[in-house]
Design a protein around this motif. Structure first.
Motif, short mmCIF file in Angstrom:
data_model
loop_
_atom_site.label_atom_id
_atom_site.label_comp_id
_atom_site.label_asym_id
_atom_site.label_seq_id
_atom_site.Cartn_x
_atom_site.Cartn_y
_atom_site.Cartn_z
N GLN A 165 -34.09 -15.24 23.58
CA GLN A 165 -34.82 -13.81 23.27
C GLN A 165 -33.95 -12.93 22.67
OE1 GLN A 165 -36.79 -11.99 26.80
NE2 GLN A 165 -35.31 -10.37 26.59
N ASN A 166 -34.16 -12.06 21.51
CA ASN A 166 -33.27 -11.31 20.96
C ASN A 166 -33.87 -9.81 21.59
OD1 ASN A 166 -31.96 -9.59 19.41
ND2 ASN A 166 -32.47 -10.73 17.57
N SER A 167 -33.11 -9.25 22.32
CA SER A 167 -33.51 -7.64 22.81
C SER A 167 -33.11 -6.81 21.68
CB SER A 167 -32.57 -7.59 24.14
OG SER A 167 -33.26 -8.37 25.22
N ASP A 168 -32.22 -7.23 20.87
CA ASP A 168 -31.73 -6.20 19.78
C ASP A 168 -32.72 -6.01 18.60
OD1 ASP A 168 -29.25 -6.19 21.34
OD2 ASP A 168 -28.47 -7.48 20.10
N GLY A 169 -33.37 -6.70 18.10
CA GLY A 169 -33.98 -6.73 16.97
C GLY A 169 -34.99 -8.05 16.85
N ASP A 170 -35.52 -7.88 15.31
CA ASP A 170 -36.38 -9.05 15.01
C ASP A 170 -35.54 -10.12 14.04
OD1 ASP A 170 -38.19 -7.44 16.15
OD2 ASP A 170 -39.29 -7.10 14.38
N PHE A 171 -36.07 -11.16 14.16
CA PHE A 171 -35.41 -12.34 13.43
C PHE A 171 -36.33 -12.50 12.28
CE2 PHE A 171 -32.13 -15.02 15.98
CZ PHE A 171 -31.28 -13.88 15.93
N LEU A 172 -36.01 -12.75 10.89
CA LEU A 172 -36.87 -13.24 9.80
C LEU A 172 -35.90 -14.58 9.72
CD1 LEU A 172 -38.16 -11.51 6.91
CD2 LEU A 172 -37.09 -13.86 6.69
N ILE A 173 -36.56 -15.63 9.98
CA ILE A 173 -35.86 -16.97 9.59
C ILE A 173 -36.18 -17.61 8.35
CG2 ILE A 173 -35.55 -19.15 10.73
CD1 ILE A 173 -36.22 -17.65 13.44
N VAL A 174 -35.38 -18.20 7.50
CA VAL A 174 -35.63 -18.79 6.21
C VAL A 174 -35.13 -20.15 6.41
CG1 VAL A 174 -35.43 -18.65 3.50
CG2 VAL A 174 -35.41 -16.61 5.18
N PRO A 175 -35.91 -21.24 6.72
CA PRO A 175 -35.21 -22.60 6.83
C PRO A 175 -34.88 -23.14 5.20
CG PRO A 175 -37.44 -22.47 7.88
CD PRO A 175 -37.30 -21.17 7.25
N VAL B 147 -41.26 -15.09 11.53
CA VAL B 147 -40.61 -13.90 11.88
C VAL B 147 -40.77 -13.97 13.41
CG1 VAL B 147 -40.68 -11.40 12.09
CG2 VAL B 147 -40.69 -12.28 9.88
N VAL B 148 -39.80 -13.90 14.25
CA VAL B 148 -39.81 -13.76 15.72
C VAL B 148 -39.42 -12.44 16.17
CG1 VAL B 148 -39.19 -14.88 17.70
CG2 VAL B 148 -39.49 -16.20 15.85
N GLN B 149 -40.11 -11.71 16.60
CA GLN B 149 -39.93 -10.12 16.70
C GLN B 149 -39.12 -9.89 18.18
OE1 GLN B 149 -42.89 -7.52 14.99
NE2 GLN B 149 -44.18 -9.23 15.25
N SER B 150 -38.51 -8.79 18.48
CA SER B 150 -37.80 -8.61 19.61
C SER B 150 -38.70 -8.71 20.75
CB SER B 150 -37.26 -7.00 19.69
OG SER B 150 -36.36 -6.82 20.57
N GLY B 151 -37.78 -9.38 21.82
CA GLY B 151 -38.40 -9.73 23.23
C GLY B 151 -39.14 -10.98 23.33
N ILE C 36 -31.02 -16.14 8.46
CA ILE C 36 -31.48 -15.54 9.38
C ILE C 36 -31.25 -13.90 8.70
CG2 ILE C 36 -32.01 -14.24 11.57
CD1 ILE C 36 -31.19 -17.22 12.53
N LEU C 37 -32.27 -13.01 8.63
CA LEU C 37 -32.22 -11.54 8.68
C LEU C 37 -32.52 -11.13 9.76
CD1 LEU C 37 -31.62 -9.08 7.16
CD2 LEU C 37 -33.97 -9.31 5.90
N GLU C 38 -31.79 -10.16 10.48
CA GLU C 38 -32.02 -9.32 11.79
C GLU C 38 -32.04 -7.98 11.36
OE1 GLU C 38 -30.32 -8.79 16.22
OE2 GLU C 38 -29.24 -10.32 14.99
N VAL C 39 -33.21 -7.55 11.95
CA VAL C 39 -33.25 -5.87 11.76
C VAL C 39 -33.54 -5.18 13.24
CG1 VAL C 39 -34.17 -5.87 9.33
CG2 VAL C 39 -35.82 -5.80 11.25
N TYR C 40 -32.74 -4.11 13.36
CA TYR C 40 -32.50 -3.26 14.54
C TYR C 40 -33.75 -2.07 14.54
CZ TYR C 40 -28.10 -5.14 15.63
OH TYR C 40 -26.71 -5.89 15.69
N ASP C 41 -33.85 -1.58 13.57
CA ASP C 41 -34.63 -0.19 13.55
C ASP C 41 -36.01 -0.25 13.68
OD1 ASP C 41 -32.90 1.94 11.61
OD2 ASP C 41 -32.22 -0.39 11.33
N HIS D 220 -39.83 -2.89 12.61
CA HIS D 220 -40.28 -4.37 12.36
C HIS D 220 -40.80 -4.39 10.94
CE1 HIS D 220 -40.67 -4.60 16.82
NE2 HIS D 220 -41.45 -3.63 16.80
N PHE D 221 -40.85 -5.69 10.48
CA PHE D 221 -41.16 -5.82 9.13
C PHE D 221 -42.56 -5.75 8.74
CE2 PHE D 221 -37.34 -8.80 9.66
CZ PHE D 221 -36.61 -8.19 8.52
N VAL D 222 -42.96 -5.16 7.75
CA VAL D 222 -44.30 -4.78 7.30
C VAL D 222 -44.71 -5.23 5.86
CG1 VAL D 222 -44.50 -3.01 8.81
CG2 VAL D 222 -43.83 -2.37 6.65
#
Length: 440
Positions: free
Chosen positions: A145-155, A178-182, A197-202, A204-206
């Motif tokens: 679980q990522n409490s910091d931000g969202d993961f955008l995963i690119v295999p 995309v697996v979002q925070s929490g 993986i691109l992780e963003v803190y601020d 969510h992706f839209v």
């Protein structure tokens, strides 16, 4: 996975409702005094309670046990997960990495995380990070679980079988997830597996706004897929819940699988997208259009038109511009550009940039086509031509200045020290006596 386990609901940012047992979703309210089947109601909030309705994100779970049933978290060490970006001297050079190694020893998804570069701080919820993952075994009885931000995963290599509290997703190369925070998830793999993986803190992706493009084009909402409810009621002596919190990892043990959600509804969901569904917009008259036309997802900043991070792809397409140097132009940018290659050959650098590798062009540092690309594009006949067939490259672009980690710059031993040489053969073609051809 069987076909029954791979059903999806379609949409993006929509309200979903799904149940694995009939009647498991309460009718008319979110938190009844007694839930059907003796389940517990639990909400996962992806935004503040008071966020405007159009941006408010939350999901209601109806689960066998609430997620609070675990022992205390204790810190665990991870050698290559590094979220502190003020420890090393900055490096403005154009950088290229040869394909990152996949470990020979048994390594799961979490153990295989490697931070390449990033900016910001999770404690103030501002920034983004770029990781790669390289693994060869499944996570077993553990969830992340990522409490910091969202993961955008690119295999890039190998299929990810991802189990989430919402259900299951299978994500292959040329798809993203995309697996979002929490959100808690488990990754199973079959053999050598690698990706970005691109992780963003601020936030969510839209989907990006389309503006003059109109109602259709780029990534269409109906092509984003999210799982249907699936659960397991399984007792486990020591099931590991691994949490990333303020850039560090912590572990808590519990006596059951966390994937015990029998039903759920909401608009805060994990999702996947197949990049082949991207509807390319391109120039048909002259000039090379800016790469913003290839944006799949964006995480906006508070400045209009400026992103914390964009996910951009360069898929197969037609090039038909007239009187134009068609490849990407030589450029200095106020954004930082991290590129990866899933498969094929990137048209602006056919040599050296390889699948499973990467490049970084930091803000205001010049970059562009290599000598071979420039010479070929300057002399070719400008007839319609297919570009990037058999290729899928992408870019993580951010308005933040990316700082390298020790692993990314040194320990990985994948930095191509000769990268700068690809431009050194660009010769002076200037002729002060040149005169335009007379048109008859």
């Amino acid at each position: 996975m069987s076909k029954e386990e791979l059903k999806y609901l379609s949409g993006f940012g929509s309200e979903f409702a799904t149940e694995a047992l009939p009647g498991a979703l309460p009718e008319g309210q979110n938190n009844p005094q007694v839930c059907p089947y003796g389940l517990y109601a639990e909400q996962l909030s992806g935004t503040a309670f008071t966020a405007p309705r159009e941006t408010n994100r939350r999901a209601w779970f109806y689960r066998i046990r609430p997620s609070v049933v675990h022992k205390p978290f204790a810190p665990i060490k991870h050698k290559y997960l590094d979220c502190s970006f003020d420890k090393r001297h900055p490096n403005p050079n154009q950088l290229r990495w040869n394909p990152f190694d996949i470990p020979a020893e048994p390594t799961d998804f979490v153990e295989g995380l490697r931070t390449v570069c990033g900016a910001g701080n999770a404690t103030v919820r501002h920034g983004c990070i770029i990781h790669i993952y390289a693994c060869n075994k499944s996570m077993g009885d553990s969830a992340f679980q990522n409490s910091d931000g969202d993961f955008l995963i690119v295999p890039q290599q190998g299929v990810l079988d991802i189990t989430t509290e919402y259900g299951r997703l299978r994500v292959a190369p040329n798809e993203i997830c995309v697996v979002q925070s929490g959100m808690r998830f488990n990754v199973a793999v079959q053999g050598p597996t690698r990706g970005y993986i691109l992780e963003v803190y601020d936030g969510h992706f839209v989907l990006p706004n389309l503006g003059p493009i109109g109602a259709n084009g780029l990534a269409n909402p109906r092509d984003f897929l999210t799982p249907v409810a699936w659960y397991e009621d399984r007792e486990v002596a020591d099931y590991r819940i691994i949490t990333k919190y303020q850039g560090h990892l912590f572990e808590a043990l519990q006596g059951h699988s966390p994937f015990d959600v029998v039903a759920w509804h909401g608009n805060y969901v994990p999702y996947k997208y197949n990049l082949k569904n991207f509807m390319v917009i391109n120039a048909t008259a002259f000039d090379h259009a800016d790469p913003s036309i290839f944006t799949v997802l964006t995480c906006p900043s508070t400045k209009p038109g400026v992103a914390i991070a964009d996910f951009v792809i360069f898929p197969p397409r037609w090039a038909v511009q007239e009187h134009t140097f068609r490849p990407p132009y030589y450029h200095r940018n106020c954004m930082s550009e991290f590129m990866g290659l899933i498969f094929g050959n990137y048209e602006a650098k056919e040599e050296g940039f390889r699948p499973g590798g990467a490049s970084l062009h930091s803000m205001m540092i010049p970059h562009g086509p290599d000598v071979q690309c420039f010479e070929g594009a300057s002399k070719c006949e400008l007839t319609p031509v297919r570009v990037a067939d058999g290729t899928q490259s992408f870019m993580f672009e951010t308005s933040l200045g990316l700082a390298l980690t020790e692993w990314g710059e040194d320990t990985c031993r994948k930095v191509d020290a000769s990268y700068f040489e690809c431009w050194q053969g660009l010769k002076k073609n200037f002729d002060p006596n040149w005169k335009p051809e007379k048109k008859e």
